[in-house]
Design a protein around this motif. Structure first.
Motif, PDB file in Angstrom:
ATOM      1  N   LEU A 129      50.916  38.989  41.538  1.00  0.00           N
ATOM      2  CA  LEU A 129      50.736  39.505  42.899  1.00  0.00           C
ATOM      3  C   LEU A 129      51.955  39.191  43.766  1.00  0.00           C
ATOM      4  CD1 LEU A 129      48.842  40.889  44.923  1.00  0.00           C
ATOM      5  CD2 LEU A 129      47.864  38.637  45.409  1.00  0.00           C
ATOM      6  N   GLU A 130      52.495  37.987  43.641  1.00  0.00           N
ATOM      7  CA  GLU A 130      53.686  37.617  44.402  1.00  0.00           C
ATOM      8  C   GLU A 130      54.882  38.478  43.994  1.00  0.00           C
ATOM      9  OE1 GLU A 130      54.254  33.408  43.925  1.00  0.00           O
ATOM     10  OE2 GLU A 130      52.293  32.955  44.805  1.00  0.00           O
ATOM     11  N   GLN A 131      55.007  38.756  42.699  1.00  0.00           N
ATOM     12  CA  GLN A 131      56.099  39.606  42.235  1.00  0.00           C
ATOM     13  C   GLN A 131      55.960  41.031  42.770  1.00  0.00           C
ATOM     14  OE1 GLN A 131      56.113  39.196  37.970  1.00  0.00           O
ATOM     15  NE2 GLN A 131      56.895  37.109  38.043  1.00  0.00           N
ATOM     16  N   TRP A 132      54.745  41.559  42.827  1.00  0.00           N
ATOM     17  CA  TRP A 132      54.528  42.902  43.369  1.00  0.00           C
ATOM     18  C   TRP A 132      54.837  42.939  44.860  1.00  0.00           C
ATOM     19  CZ3 TRP A 132      54.628  47.478  41.492  1.00  0.00           C
ATOM     20  CH2 TRP A 132      54.265  47.702  40.174  1.00  0.00           C
ATOM     21  N   ARG A 133      54.478  41.873  45.575  1.00  0.00           N
ATOM     22  CA  ARG A 133      54.809  41.827  47.008  1.00  0.00           C
ATOM     23  C   ARG A 133      56.318  41.870  47.208  1.00  0.00           C
ATOM     24  NH1 ARG A 133      50.576  37.188  48.318  1.00  0.00           N
ATOM     25  NH2 ARG A 133      48.732  38.472  48.608  1.00  0.00           N
ATOM     26  N   ALA A 134      57.048  41.088  46.416  1.00  0.00           N
ATOM     27  CA  ALA A 134      58.508  41.088  46.506  1.00  0.00           C
ATOM     28  C   ALA A 134      59.053  42.478  46.171  1.00  0.00           C
ATOM     29  CB  ALA A 134      59.099  40.037  45.569  1.00  0.00           C
ATOM     30  N   TYR A 135      58.507  43.104  45.138  1.00  0.00           N
ATOM     31  CA  TYR A 135      58.934  44.451  44.769  1.00  0.00           C
ATOM     32  C   TYR A 135      58.694  45.428  45.923  1.00  0.00           C
ATOM     33  CZ  TYR A 135      58.724  49.093  42.705  1.00  0.00           C
ATOM     34  OH  TYR A 135      58.899  50.437  42.469  1.00  0.00           O
ATOM     35  N   ASP A 136      57.519  45.375  46.536  1.00  0.00           N
ATOM     36  CA  ASP A 136      57.201  46.277  47.636  1.00  0.00           C
ATOM     37  C   ASP A 136      58.165  46.100  48.804  1.00  0.00           C
ATOM     38  OD1 ASP A 136      55.108  47.568  46.378  1.00  0.00           O
ATOM     39  OD2 ASP A 136      53.552  46.273  47.253  1.00  0.00           O
ATOM     40  N   GLU A 137      58.497  44.848  49.120  1.00  0.00           N
ATOM     41  CA  GLU A 137      59.432  44.588  50.221  1.00  0.00           C
ATOM     42  C   GLU A 137      60.814  45.161  49.909  1.00  0.00           C
ATOM     43  OE1 GLU A 137      59.470  40.392  50.986  1.00  0.00           O
ATOM     44  OE2 GLU A 137      57.349  40.357  51.520  1.00  0.00           O
ATOM     45  N   ILE A 138      61.288  44.902  48.689  1.00  0.00           N
ATOM     46  CA  ILE A 138      62.613  45.400  48.299  1.00  0.00           C
ATOM     47  C   ILE A 138      62.623  46.921  48.232  1.00  0.00           C
ATOM     48  CG2 ILE A 138      64.283  45.443  46.401  1.00  0.00           C
ATOM     49  CD1 ILE A 138      63.448  42.502  45.863  1.00  0.00           C
TER      50      ILE A 138
ATOM     51  N   SER B 285      64.406  52.057  50.248  1.00  0.00           N
ATOM     52  CA  SER B 285      64.015  53.387  50.716  1.00  0.00           C
ATOM     53  C   SER B 285      64.583  53.664  52.106  1.00  0.00           C
ATOM     54  CB  SER B 285      62.491  53.496  50.736  1.00  0.00           C
ATOM     55  OG  SER B 285      62.092  54.752  51.200  1.00  0.00           O
ATOM     56  N   LEU B 286      64.507  52.673  52.981  1.00  0.00           N
ATOM     57  CA  LEU B 286      65.054  52.827  54.335  1.00  0.00           C
ATOM     58  C   LEU B 286      66.566  53.022  54.278  1.00  0.00           C
ATOM     59  CD1 LEU B 286      64.560  52.780  57.389  1.00  0.00           C
ATOM     60  CD2 LEU B 286      64.853  50.295  57.293  1.00  0.00           C
ATOM     61  N   MET B 287      67.249  52.235  53.457  1.00  0.00           N
ATOM     62  CA  MET B 287      68.704  52.376  53.333  1.00  0.00           C
ATOM     63  C   MET B 287      69.073  53.749  52.785  1.00  0.00           C
ATOM     64  SD  MET B 287      69.593  48.553  51.900  1.00  0.00           S
ATOM     65  CE  MET B 287      71.255  48.906  51.464  1.00  0.00           C
ATOM     66  N   THR B 288      68.319  54.227  51.815  1.00  0.00           N
ATOM     67  CA  THR B 288      68.578  55.549  51.241  1.00  0.00           C
ATOM     68  C   THR B 288      68.416  56.638  52.292  1.00  0.00           C
ATOM     69  OG1 THR B 288      67.794  54.779  49.097  1.00  0.00           O
ATOM     70  CG2 THR B 288      67.895  57.155  49.413  1.00  0.00           C
ATOM     71  N   THR B 289      67.384  56.515  53.105  1.00  0.00           N
ATOM     72  CA  THR B 289      67.165  57.490  54.174  1.00  0.00           C
ATOM     73  C   THR B 289      68.315  57.460  55.175  1.00  0.00           C
ATOM     74  OG1 THR B 289      64.786  57.235  53.922  1.00  0.00           O
ATOM     75  CG2 THR B 289      65.551  58.227  55.966  1.00  0.00           C
ATOM     76  N   ARG B 290      68.753  56.265  55.535  1.00  0.00           N
ATOM     77  CA  ARG B 290      69.883  56.143  56.477  1.00  0.00           C
ATOM     78  C   ARG B 290      71.150  56.767  55.911  1.00  0.00           C
ATOM     79  NH1 ARG B 290      68.980  49.893  58.382  1.00  0.00           N
ATOM     80  NH2 ARG B 290      67.322  50.329  59.874  1.00  0.00           N
TER      81      ARG B 290
END
Length: 109
Positions: A62-71, A76-81
């Motif tokens: 679960l902690e690894q998935w949370r880290a994945y979601d944050e990254i 995704s935001l950087m790609t959009t920018r």
């Protein structure tokens, strides 16, 4: 949920121990009943340990998935920018005249 079920089964097993200690059973000897109850207790303890290991493993996942979601959100935001910047930097039309480039610089500023 598994922990709750194990707690319930542990209580049932304790009640069975008490019941057999006071009443006994005609089908089995007290020694056979004691051995069977000991086996059940060992199986229950083994399952409790397995559930604890599973819980620790699931917490790590679960902690690894949370880290994945944050990254992922950050990427995704950087790609959009970057996509927006590239779109804004494209020259309008096929020929990039000096005037068109000056106008685009004004727009970007």
């Amino acid at each position: 949920e598994l922990e709750n079920q194990l707690t319930t089964k542990s209580k049932t097993l304790d009640e069975l121990k008490q019941s057999l200690a006071t009443n006994g059973s005609a089908e089995q000897t007290p020694e056979a009943q004691s051995l069977r109850i000991a086996e059940l207790c060992e199986m229950k303890d083994s399952i409790v340990n397995q559930v604890a290991q599973l819980k620790a493993s699931m917490q790590s996942i679960l902690e690894q998935w949370r880290a994945y979601d944050e990254i992922y959100a950050e990427v995704s935001l950087m790609t959009t920018r970057y996509s927006y910047c590239i779109e804004q930097c494209k020259p309008s039309g096929e020929e990039a005249s000096l005037e068109a480039l000056k106008e685009q610089v004004k727009t970007l500023q």
